[in-house]
Design an enzyme around this catalytic site. Structure first.
Site, short mmCIF file in Angstrom:
data_model
loop_
_atom_site.label_atom_id
_atom_site.label_comp_id
_atom_site.label_asym_id
_atom_site.label_seq_id
_atom_site.Cartn_x
_atom_site.Cartn_y
_atom_site.Cartn_z
N PRO A 1 80.72 46.51 86.91
CA PRO A 1 79.29 46.76 87.07
C PRO A 1 78.48 46.03 86.00
CG PRO A 1 80.54 48.82 87.10
CD PRO A 1 81.50 47.75 86.70
N GLY B 1 75.50 45.29 83.38
CA GLY B 1 74.52 46.00 82.54
C GLY B 1 74.85 47.47 82.34
N GLY C 1 77.51 48.45 80.06
CA GLY C 1 78.36 48.62 78.89
C GLY C 1 79.84 48.44 79.19
N LEU C 2 80.15 47.88 80.37
CA LEU C 2 81.57 47.68 80.70
C LEU C 2 81.99 46.23 80.49
CD1 LEU C 2 81.91 49.98 83.83
CD2 LEU C 2 82.89 50.34 81.57
N GLY C 3 81.13 45.46 79.84
CA GLY C 3 81.53 44.11 79.43
C GLY C 3 81.52 43.10 80.57
N SER C 4 80.59 43.25 81.53
CA SER C 4 80.63 42.36 82.70
C SER C 4 80.48 40.90 82.30
CB SER C 4 79.56 42.76 83.72
OG SER C 4 78.29 42.58 83.18
N ALA D 1 81.16 39.38 79.44
CA ALA D 1 82.35 38.88 78.72
C ALA D 1 83.53 38.75 79.68
CB ALA D 1 82.69 39.81 77.56
N ALA D 2 83.63 39.66 80.67
CA ALA D 2 84.74 39.59 81.62
C ALA D 2 84.63 38.32 82.48
CB ALA D 2 84.76 40.83 82.50
N ASP E 1 83.37 42.93 72.50
CA ASP E 1 83.63 42.77 73.94
C ASP E 1 84.56 41.60 74.22
OD1 ASP E 1 81.73 44.75 74.15
OD2 ASP E 1 80.73 43.85 75.88
O1 PMV Z 1 76.62 48.47 75.60
P1 PMV Z 1 77.70 47.57 75.11
O2 PMV Z 1 79.04 47.89 75.63
O3 PMV Z 1 77.32 46.14 75.16
O4 PMV Z 1 77.94 47.95 73.60
C1 PMV Z 1 77.05 47.75 72.56
C2 PMV Z 1 77.79 48.13 71.34
C3 PMV Z 1 76.98 48.02 70.08
O5 PMV Z 1 77.84 48.42 69.02
C4 PMV Z 1 75.79 48.98 70.13
C5 PMV Z 1 76.49 46.60 69.84
C6 PMV Z 1 77.58 45.60 69.54
O6 PMV Z 1 77.26 44.40 69.58
O7 PMV Z 1 78.71 45.97 69.21
#
Ligand code: PMV
Length: 313
Positions: free
Chosen positions: A101, A103, A105-108, A110-111, A152
């Site tokens: 998914p 946006g 926080g699952l690293g889309s 970077a994946a 990530d």
């Molecule tokens: O929302 P994500 O998975 O991109 O995580 C951000 C994590 C932070 O520590 C808030 C920022 C970072 O660059 O590590």
């Protein structure tokens, strides 16, 4: 034709504090994957990128500068070809799809970049180590997030549980027992760039308080790594809960996150917390085989928009 794939990821502990030099732990989420196919196309055609999920087809040299996703893909291709010593543009058709998914926080980002680098290297016969891949993807992450910590690209390229200190250490480690994680999506969009910038403003206004929170989080991460290595899941759950209390104090939780976290804990999760930048996005609960279905059902009843259960080993 060559294929490259890469998993998603979740940050298990240490988000935000990791930006300030404290350690963090992230794990790959193999239930979601980015996949890239690279094949030759007729001589003289140059490179065509087909992003199937975005419904886009373009040539990287003509990527729309206002389209950040296209710019990031074009730059990943350019950097990878340069790293592989390809000075003449090859004729390639690159097809990208992903179930990670966007946006959330699952690293889309970077994946997709990791799968792209891997597919290009495989097709062109180049050899890249996991660290080479991670370094290339970090350059793409800068385009996506501004000043990413680099966690990530590291966890996704290495594909293993990762203990990470920004600019210093990216160490994979082995788990004493596998983890069953249930990830619940609040459905609330959240911009990592904005939340990180807001935390920085708070830190600048009151460094002593925020440094103390980050140091406390760093200690929880150290203890969590030990618990993970020993397979002490109840201890890991308690450490996740303590990390959530710190994140609440840092000001990055939200009513929606708290509702899902509370529901997971009431359903028997060993621990639960927000994951990633917070204010929206995902939470992660540590479940067991015996409780995972109850935790999933509780998250669904509490309004989770998407639920991903993953086994990490
Ligand atoms: O929302 P994500 O998975 O991109 O995580 C951000 C994590 C932070 O520590 C808030 C920022 C970072 O660059 O590590």
């Amino acid at each position: 034709m060559a294929v490259g794939t890469a998993p998603g990821k979740v940050i298990l502990l240490g988000e935000h504090a990791v930006v300030y030099g404290r350690p963090a732990i992230a794990v790959p989420v193999i239930q979601v994957q980015a996949r890239v196919e690279v094949e030759d196309q007729p001589v003289g055609r140059g490179i065509t990128i087909v992003a199937t999920d975005l419904g886009q087809q373009f040539e990287p040299s003509h990527a729309d500068v206002a389209d950040s996703a296209a710019v990031a893909l074009a730059s990943t291709v350019r950097n990878t070809l340069e790293r592989l010593g390809q000075h003449r543009e090859p004729d390639l058709r690159i097809t990208i799809s992903s179930t990670v998914p966007i946006g959330r926080g699952l690293g889309s980002g970077a994946a997709v970049a990791t799968a792209l680098v891997r597919a290009l290297a495989a097709h062109l016969g180049g050899y890249l180590t996991a660290r080479d891949v991670s370094d290339l993807v970090y350059r793409t992450e800068i385009l996506h997030h501004g000043t990413p910590s680099g966690i990530d690209n590291s966890v996704i390229s290495f594909g293993k549980p990762l203990y990470f200190i920004r600019g210093q250490l990216d160490e994979v480690f082995w788990l004493g027992r596998p983890l069953c994680l249930v990830i619940g999506d609040t459905g609330v969009p959240s911009s990592t760039r904005e939340v990180v910038a807001d935390v920085r403003r708070r830190w600048e206004a009151d460094r002593a308080t925020y440094e103390a929170h980050f140091t406390a989080i760093g200690s929880l991460v150290e203890a969590a790594r030990q618990a993970m290595v020993e397979g002490d899941l109840p201890a890991l759950g308690r450490l996740m809960d303590a990390n959530q209390r710190e994140l609440r104090a840092v000001g990055v939780s939200s009513a929606e996150l708290e509702r899902l976290i509370g529901a997971a804990l009431d359903a028997g999760a060993l621990g639960a917390k927000l994951s990633g930048s917070g204010r929206g996005g995902n939470m992660v609960a540590l479940a067991e085989e015996g409780t995972r279905h109850a935790v999933e059902a509780a998250l669904a009843a509490a309004g989770a928009r998407g639920i991903i259960t993953t086994q990490v080993s």
